[in-house]
Design a protein around this motif. Structure first.
Motif, short mmCIF file in Angstrom:
data_model
loop_
_atom_site.label_atom_id
_atom_site.label_comp_id
_atom_site.label_asym_id
_atom_site.label_seq_id
_atom_site.Cartn_x
_atom_site.Cartn_y
_atom_site.Cartn_z
N ILE A 225 56.09 -15.84 -14.86
CA ILE A 225 54.46 -14.88 -15.55
C ILE A 225 53.82 -14.57 -14.64
CG2 ILE A 225 53.41 -14.82 -17.39
CD1 ILE A 225 54.31 -17.50 -18.47
N ASP A 226 53.84 -13.15 -13.94
CA ASP A 226 53.11 -12.33 -13.46
C ASP A 226 52.10 -12.78 -14.09
OD1 ASP A 226 55.06 -12.21 -11.37
OD2 ASP A 226 56.18 -10.95 -12.69
N SER A 227 51.65 -12.01 -14.66
CA SER A 227 50.53 -11.57 -16.11
C SER A 227 50.90 -12.23 -17.57
CB SER A 227 50.10 -9.82 -15.60
OG SER A 227 50.99 -9.73 -16.57
N LEU A 228 49.32 -12.42 -18.43
CA LEU A 228 48.77 -12.62 -19.36
C LEU A 228 48.36 -11.90 -20.18
CD1 LEU A 228 49.56 -16.24 -19.93
CD2 LEU A 228 51.37 -15.19 -20.84
N ILE B 76 52.19 -9.55 -22.00
CA ILE B 76 52.86 -10.68 -20.99
C ILE B 76 54.19 -10.11 -20.14
CG2 ILE B 76 54.52 -11.92 -22.81
CD1 ILE B 76 54.17 -14.09 -21.08
N ARG B 77 53.90 -10.03 -18.67
CA ARG B 77 55.43 -9.79 -17.56
C ARG B 77 56.06 -11.29 -17.08
NH1 ARG B 77 57.30 -6.11 -15.24
NH2 ARG B 77 56.31 -4.67 -16.65
N ARG C 94 50.95 -19.69 -19.25
CA ARG C 94 49.85 -20.17 -18.45
C ARG C 94 50.66 -18.29 -17.33
NH1 ARG C 94 47.63 -22.12 -21.90
NH2 ARG C 94 46.11 -23.59 -21.76
N GLU C 95 49.92 -18.42 -16.49
CA GLU C 95 50.53 -17.15 -15.17
C GLU C 95 50.61 -18.17 -14.67
OE1 GLU C 95 47.90 -14.41 -13.79
OE2 GLU C 95 47.15 -13.74 -15.47
N GLY C 96 51.94 -17.75 -13.52
CA GLY C 96 52.55 -18.43 -13.26
C GLY C 96 53.84 -19.43 -13.62
#
Length: 345
Positions: free
Chosen positions: A293-296, A305-306, A325-327
């Motif tokens: 996950i790059d961004s939330l 979400i990306r 969670r991001e990451g």
């Protein structure tokens, strides 16, 4: 039904504007980046810009015909124009602003009440909020009892909270007027909310026009797809199985679509079509990408979400249940029926 017919050709700073458009008793939104020629179209219709070539006619009566020399002056064109910054007279009251140019001054107070600004009739524009100034500008345009309404970025000067409220009010107003209306905006959400048809313009050209849902369902160009909010996955399309087209993606992996095509393509996927999970789907034809996950970003009860190249939008409840969670490495998936194929040259 009233009809505004427009054919224009005009040199702009970097491109040439070429447009043919018919607007009935409806609202047409023109969207696209700065410099595409959108505001020039409004100015030409209002008589504030004389194009190199063209014809503008209302119900067959020409306002402009460069071939025959017809060029009706702005004050004699039945146009109500709302400027981007509203252009209200600061030294005049709200009532006086609306009365300026009104065809029937006795209707001014009725128009103020209709737009819910009757209580502000004696105020000056400098004491009004952005939403109130926008209503005054609309009231002034309507007071001309125009045959055509032109709106140049009518919501751009408003903050996000005010914008949502005024958008709803403007939608009701346009639906009740049923005039040939052209609205210019940079915002697809505004266009989709307010217009019967949306035209996407780039570099002086109308790439595609249709209902907002039609543009989302079948974008004819990568720019149209991106403008409607889609993610584009580039690759090579080839015949697949079970009636599906197989696309070998540049980013790796394969995507399936029910659209038919071969060769160089882009697969357009809108955020609301993307599901997020911790494990890959068992159905091999459900497209999925596994990546961190790059961004939330939480906005109200939704989470944007990306995941790798894909942008998705899920409920805040779903994000919480999954403990995202991001990451974190997750799986973003979308159905073959949600993958729109755009053929590239």
């Amino acid at each position: 039904m009233a009809s505004l017919d427009i054919t224009l050709s005009n040199g702009l700073r970097d491109v040439r504007l070429e447009l043919t458009l018919e607007v009935g008793s409806e609202t047409v939104a023109l969207v696209g980046p700065s410099g595409a020629g959108k505001s020039s179209i409004l100015r030409a219709i209002a008589g504030l810009l004389r194009p190199d070539e063209g014809c503008i006619a209302l119900d067959g009566t020409p306002w402009l015909d460069t071939a025959s020399g017809v060029d009706v002056p702005p004050e004699n064109r039945s146009v109500g124009l709302v400027f981007q910054e509203y252009a209200l007279f600061p030294h005049l009251s709200v009532r006086a602003n609306v009365a300026f140019g009104a065809t029937n001054p006795s209707l001014v107070d009725e128009i103020l009440e209709r737009l819910r600004i009757g209580g502000l009739a004696g105020e000056r524009p400098g004491r009004l909020s952005g939403g109130e100034r926008q209503r005054v500008a609309l009231a002034r345009a309507i007071a001309r009892e125009p045959a055509v309404l032109l709106l140049d970025e009518p919501l751009s000067a408003l903050d996000a909270h005010t914008r949502d409220a005024v958008r709803g009010e403007l939608r009701e107003l346009l639906a009740s007027l049923r005039l040939p209306t052209i609205l210019v905006t940079h915002d697809f959400e505004d266009a989709a909310s307010l217009a019967d048809r949306v035209g996407v313009m780039v570099e002086g050209r109308l790439l595609q026009i249709g209902t907002a849902s039609a543009l989302v369902a079948a974008p004819a160009d990568p720019f149209v797809a991106r403008f409607t909010g889609a993610t584009l996955l580039h690759g090579i399309a080839q015949p697949g199985r079970d009636g599906l087209t197989r696309v070998v993606l540049d980013v790796g992996g394969v995507a399936f679509t029910t659209d038919v095509g071969v060769g160089r393509v882009a697969v357009a996927v809108h955020p609301w079509e993307v599901a997020v999970s911790r494990t890959a789907p068992e159905d091999a034809t459900v497209n999925h990408i596994e990546a961190p996950i790059d961004s939330l970003v939480t906005i109200g009860n939704r989470v944007r979400i990306r995941v790798g190249p894909l942008a998705g939008e899920i409920t805040a409840g779903s994000a919480e249940r999954l403990g995202l969670r991001e990451g974190d490495t997750v799986v973003a998936s979308f159905k073959a029926t949600a993958a729109r194929l755009i053929h590239l040259a």
